[in-house]
Design a protein around this motif. Structure first.
Motif, PDB file in Angstrom:
ATOM      1  N   LEU A   1      10.507  14.478  85.507  1.00  0.00           N
ATOM      2  CA  LEU A   1      11.669  14.710  84.653  1.00  0.00           C
ATOM      3  C   LEU A   1      11.670  16.174  84.227  1.00  0.00           C
ATOM      4  N   THR A   2      12.825  16.639  83.744  1.00  0.00           N
ATOM      5  CA  THR A   2      12.923  18.039  83.315  1.00  0.00           C
ATOM      6  C   THR A   2      13.489  18.208  81.912  1.00  0.00           C
ATOM      7  N   SER A   3      14.267  17.242  81.413  1.00  0.00           N
ATOM      8  CA  SER A   3      14.875  17.413  80.091  1.00  0.00           C
ATOM      9  C   SER A   3      13.792  17.382  79.018  1.00  0.00           C
ATOM     10  N   ILE A   4      13.903  18.307  78.056  1.00  0.00           N
ATOM     11  CA  ILE A   4      12.856  18.485  77.048  1.00  0.00           C
ATOM     12  C   ILE A   4      13.132  17.593  75.850  1.00  0.00           C
ATOM     13  N   LYS A   5      12.165  16.756  75.514  1.00  0.00           N
ATOM     14  CA  LYS A   5      12.287  15.879  74.356  1.00  0.00           C
ATOM     15  C   LYS A   5      10.944  15.849  73.646  1.00  0.00           C
ATOM     16  N   GLY A   6      10.962  15.556  72.359  1.00  0.00           N
ATOM     17  CA  GLY A   6       9.710  15.392  71.636  1.00  0.00           C
ATOM     18  C   GLY A   6       9.609  16.285  70.420  1.00  0.00           C
ATOM     19  N   THR A   7       8.437  16.241  69.802  1.00  0.00           N
ATOM     20  CA  THR A   7       8.142  17.017  68.605  1.00  0.00           C
ATOM     21  C   THR A   7       7.160  18.109  68.973  1.00  0.00           C
ATOM     22  N   PRO A   8       7.428  19.374  68.589  1.00  0.00           N
ATOM     23  CA  PRO A   8       6.632  20.487  69.108  1.00  0.00           C
ATOM     24  C   PRO A   8       5.133  20.391  68.876  1.00  0.00           C
ATOM     25  N   LEU A   9       4.693  19.834  67.740  1.00  0.00           N
ATOM     26  CA  LEU A   9       3.256  19.753  67.468  1.00  0.00           C
ATOM     27  C   LEU A   9       2.512  18.920  68.507  1.00  0.00           C
TER      28      LEU A   9
ATOM     29  N   LEU B   1       5.192  22.805  59.367  1.00  0.00           N
ATOM     30  CA  LEU B   1       5.881  23.322  60.538  1.00  0.00           C
ATOM     31  C   LEU B   1       7.356  23.068  60.322  1.00  0.00           C
ATOM     32  N   GLN B   2       8.115  24.142  60.228  1.00  0.00           N
ATOM     33  CA  GLN B   2       9.535  23.999  59.941  1.00  0.00           C
ATOM     34  C   GLN B   2      10.297  23.960  61.254  1.00  0.00           C
ATOM     35  N   THR B   3      10.778  22.789  61.628  1.00  0.00           N
ATOM     36  CA  THR B   3      11.663  22.683  62.773  1.00  0.00           C
ATOM     37  C   THR B   3      13.010  22.242  62.268  1.00  0.00           C
TER      38      THR B   3
ATOM     39  N   ASP C   1      21.333  14.756  80.460  1.00  0.00           N
ATOM     40  CA  ASP C   1      20.568  13.783  79.684  1.00  0.00           C
ATOM     41  C   ASP C   1      21.407  13.256  78.538  1.00  0.00           C
ATOM     42  N   LEU C   2      21.219  12.020  78.170  1.00  0.00           N
ATOM     43  CA  LEU C   2      22.083  11.380  77.189  1.00  0.00           C
ATOM     44  C   LEU C   2      21.780  11.785  75.770  1.00  0.00           C
ATOM     45  N   SER C   3      20.570  12.212  75.473  1.00  0.00           N
ATOM     46  CA  SER C   3      20.225  12.578  74.114  1.00  0.00           C
ATOM     47  C   SER C   3      20.701  13.992  73.821  1.00  0.00           C
ATOM     48  N   SER C   4      21.061  14.231  72.568  1.00  0.00           N
ATOM     49  CA  SER C   4      21.604  15.525  72.188  1.00  0.00           C
ATOM     50  C   SER C   4      20.566  16.626  72.344  1.00  0.00           C
ATOM     51  N   PRO C   5      20.856  17.664  73.148  1.00  0.00           N
ATOM     52  CA  PRO C   5      19.877  18.729  73.364  1.00  0.00           C
ATOM     53  C   PRO C   5      19.669  19.590  72.130  1.00  0.00           C
ATOM     54  N   ILE C   6      20.608  19.554  71.186  1.00  0.00           N
ATOM     55  CA  ILE C   6      20.458  20.377  69.986  1.00  0.00           C
ATOM     56  C   ILE C   6      19.239  19.932  69.192  1.00  0.00           C
ATOM     57  N   ASN C   7      18.840  18.670  69.325  1.00  0.00           N
ATOM     58  CA  ASN C   7      17.677  18.190  68.589  1.00  0.00           C
ATOM     59  C   ASN C   7      16.364  18.557  69.265  1.00  0.00           C
ATOM     60  N   SER C   8      16.435  19.150  70.432  1.00  0.00           N
ATOM     61  CA  SER C   8      15.213  19.541  71.126  1.00  0.00           C
ATOM     62  C   SER C   8      14.642  20.810  70.512  1.00  0.00           C
ATOM     63  N   PRO C   9      13.316  20.927  70.427  1.00  0.00           N
ATOM     64  CA  PRO C   9      12.727  22.123  69.850  1.00  0.00           C
ATOM     65  C   PRO C   9      12.815  23.344  70.736  1.00  0.00           C
TER      66      PRO C   9
ATOM     67  N   SER D   1       5.012  28.375  62.313  1.00  0.00           N
ATOM     68  CA  SER D   1       6.085  28.966  63.112  1.00  0.00           C
ATOM     69  C   SER D   1       6.174  28.290  64.467  1.00  0.00           C
ATOM     70  N   ILE D   2       7.390  27.955  64.876  1.00  0.00           N
ATOM     71  CA  ILE D   2       7.584  27.357  66.189  1.00  0.00           C
ATOM     72  C   ILE D   2       7.151  28.330  67.290  1.00  0.00           C
ATOM     73  N   LEU D   3       7.526  29.606  67.141  1.00  0.00           N
ATOM     74  CA  LEU D   3       7.148  30.597  68.151  1.00  0.00           C
ATOM     75  C   LEU D   3       5.639  30.710  68.292  1.00  0.00           C
ATOM     76  N   HIS D   4       4.949  30.768  67.149  1.00  0.00           N
ATOM     77  CA  HIS D   4       3.491  30.870  67.186  1.00  0.00           C
ATOM     78  C   HIS D   4       2.896  29.598  67.779  1.00  0.00           C
TER      79      HIS D   4
END
Length: 686
Positions: free
Chosen positions: A157-165, A379-381, A493-501, A204-207
């Motif tokens: 699969l390629t679509s990104i889903k999940g919580t960054p931590l 962690l602020q997402t 993908d059916l899930s909203s990509p805006i919610n992806s980290p 930080s998400i970037l860090h």
């Protein structure tokens, strides 16, 4: 709903609410997940229905059982079995668990995950928040909102889903992935249960992205706390290379697990837990290559983070650095200009729509673990959930105008309480908000920093509230909503990509010529406020960096830099001030600036950054800020980044500015030239 008696609220998120209820016919407790249809796109609702379809077919003692689901005119309701405790609440109380207790939870989680993978289901959002404990302390997986049922013949699969931590490195790199991504997330959960913190944790998400990609876990330290079997199992799960990650065949016979996995009697022939045949392995590799080829044709490959270079210094460096710091502070602290006419006010309607945000707390470092001290981190997402409620422009402006007058009169309570500030901020995430409304919101939120007699304690409270309501990310989001060409993402993908980290899809914005003066006024006041905030508190600057990454607005920021500088001086100047501050205060995040200035697209207004034009601008402020931008870009970025922008015209212009009529410009140019003279690319151009 007549069959159930609602007892209380269990939780609330961007999707809706979860209630504890009693089934009237049997007296058994159940959980009701109520999802509001209001403001949801057809795509989002289809995703919720898909979640129901997946969970309805899952039957395992370590997975929360779905009992029923139905829809009303305004809601989707899902009824599941009730579990008494959330794993996160246990961690919140005790910080971490002893290995023997963790091992039992691991047996349950491995059993649930083996069942899912046997049925070709990937969870894709494993985290402690999605693990519940029943009355017998049996762990159960829940929340299948990001789950994906892999059809036969699909291997990656390629679509990104999940919580960054808890996100696997291959997802961070936006590479194709398979079921082993769930195994990485499982390893992160086990690590947190044992140690009190995920293996990679930062504010930080970037860090965080950099840590997951490049940092190594200190296994030598862990071995002092954990048994050999436990450490070995964790090492197998937390392999950054998915091809080296422990397989299901190895998991089932591992001493930490063996004999304690609840395996269903029948395993489908195409189970993900079975080793691939040579032909299937070949097909999987072909899919992986094709997926990477397609992704690379749309999205630039991520580059490793480079350590900022250390510049050589001259005998004047100390004196110049002091001068530079002083003038940079004066130059970059944006001066806010608020000029709002007060008009007749009307009653406020119900306007509040809270921005959902994720907080990860109760974090321990390994060193402090041995001392028994607890350190909390966050962690602020950002879940950028659009508020699609209709907006009455006149009523909103009347409400905002009345609030402005109250603030000018010294009544600042609307900005010192998060709930009230969220009301004011809410139009920033509503695509129906007009430019005039956004303009008023930005001006209103700027007032405390420009009116007299506001004491420092009050300003401190306001800054804290602005951080809590994620004001800077919301301001950036408002700009994206204002400029974007269309609202539907290109992802299938059916899930909203805006919610992806991490960013998905391609940025598409309107032509700058299509923007009205009201649009530009709103953008100007938004970035003036952002520029001021990032200069008074680095936490705002960190939120700006993360929001640029989450929303993938590199091109948007570059387009603002390419505006006609004479007509839109303030916008370009403030964007430059923000980027310069980023380079100076957070050089480790300088790659965000590099991605902005090198952003490539077929947008008609996208053009290379013209530094000479900015350096020759008739306004001294623009000349000065551009000098400092070049200075900090050269101080913090690698040779090839600056050299790609460098030419003889920039060199000649900078040297000429050392004799500018304005002292501030002369000082900025002198500091910049002194820094650049130590660079090879400066000396190469005669």
């Amino acid at each position: 709903m007549d069959k159930y008696e609602v007892i209380g609220t269990l939780g609330e998120g961007s999707f809706g609410r979860v209630y504890k209820a009693k089934q009237l016919s049997s007296g058994e407790f159940v959980a009701l997940k109520v999802i509001s249809k209001r403001g949801r796109s057809a795509k989002e609702l289809k995703g919720f229905r898909r979640e129901c379809e997946i969970q309805r077919d899952l039957h395992h003692p370590n997975i929360i059982q779905m009992l029923d689901s139905f829809e009303t005119e305004n809601e989707i309701v899902v009824i599941t079995e009730f579990a008494h405790t959330e794993l996160t609440s246990v961690l919140g109380k005790v910080g971490y668990l002893p290995e023997e207790k963790v091992q039992k939870i691991v047996w349950d989680l491995v059993s649930a995950l083996y069942y899912l993978h046997s049925n070709r289901v990937l969870h894709r959002d494993l985290k402690p928040q999605n693990i519940l404990l029943d009355i017998n302390n049996i762990a159960k997986l829940c929340d299948f909102g990001f789950a994906r049922n892999m059809s036969t013949g699909t291997h990656v699969l390629t679509s990104i889903k999940g919580t960054p931590l808890y996100m696997a490195p291959e997802l961070i790199d936006e590479k194709p992935y398979d079921y082993t991504a769930d195994l990485w997330s499982l390893g992160c959960i086990i690590y947190e249960l044992l140690m009190g913190t995920p293996p990679f944790c930062t504010s930080s998400i970037l860090h965080l992205i950099r840590l997951i990609k490049y940092e190594h876990i200190q296994w030598d330290t862990l071995s002092t706390f954990l048994s050999q079997n436990c450490t070995s199992f964790l090492k197998g799960l937390l392999q950054k290379n998915p091809s080296k990650r422990i397989t299901w065949n190895e998991i089932l016979v591992h001493p930490f697990i063996k004999g304690h996995v609840n395996i269903a009697k029948k395993t489908p022939p195409q189970s993900l837990t079975r080793p691939l045949s040579p032909n299937t392995s070949q097909a999987k590799e072909q899919q992986r290559k094709e997926s990477m080829k397609n992704k690379l044709s749309k999205i630039p490959s991520p580059k490793p983070v480079e350590t900022p270079s250390t510049s050589k210094t001259s005998k004047h460096s100390s004196e110049q650095q002091k001068k530079l710091n002083s003038q940079d502070m004066q130059n970059n602290n944006a001066h806010l200009d608020v000029d709002v006419k007060i008009t007749e006010s009307t009653d406020q309607k119900s306007l509040e729509n809270d921005l959902s945000n994720l907080r990860i707390s109760s974090i321990k470092t390994i060193e402090q673990l041995s001392q028994g001290s607890l350190v909390k981190s966050t962690l602020q997402t950002f879940n950028f959930i659009e508020d699609n409620q209709p907006i009455e422009t006149d009523e909103w402006i009347a409400f905002l105008t009345r609030t402005i007058q109250e603030i000018i009169d010294g009544e600042l309570v609307s900005l010192t309480e998060s709930s009230q500030a969220n009301v004011i901020v809410s139009p920033l995430r509503n695509p129906n908000a007009t430019s005039k409304v956004l303009n008023f919101v930005a001006r209103l939120l700027s007032i405390p920093f420009v009116i007299k007699d506001v004491n420092q304690d009050c300003l401190t409270k306001i800054r804290k509230v602005y951080l809590e309501v994620k004001l800077v990310p919301n301001l950036v989001y408002a700009c994206k909503l204002l400029l974007r060409e269309c609202r539907e993402d290109s992802s299938s993908d059916l899930s909203s990509p805006i919610n992806s980290p991490l960013p998905l899809g391609v940025e598409r914005y309107r032509k700058l010529s299509e923007l009205s003066e009201d649009d530009f006024q709103a953008i100007q006041h938004i970035f003036t406020l952002i520029a001021h905030l990032v200069h008074i508190d680095d936490d705002f600057l960190l939120q700006f960096c993360d929001s640029v990454v989450v929303l993938s607005v590199y091109l948007l920021v570059k387009l603002l830099l390419s505006l006609n500088v004479k007509a839109k001086l303030r916008i370009v100047a403030d964007v430059l001030a923000v980027l310069t501050r980023l380079l100076k205060q957070l050089p480790e995040n300088g790659d965000v600036v590099v991605k902005i200035i090198s952003s490539d697209s077929d947008h008609p207004d996208n053009a290379p950054l013209d530094l000479v034009d900015l350096l020759k601008h008739s306004e001294p402020l623009m000349r000065e800020r551009t000098c400092y931008f070049v200075l900090w870009l050269s101080k913090t970025q690698q040779f090839n980044v600056v050299r790609s922008l460098w030419n003889v015209s920039i060199k000649d212009t900078l040297e000429a500015l050392m004799y500018d009529s304005m002292e501030t410009v002369r000082n900025a140019a002198e500091c910049t030239v002194i820094e650049l003279k130590s660079k090879d690319y400066y000396r190469e151009i005669k």
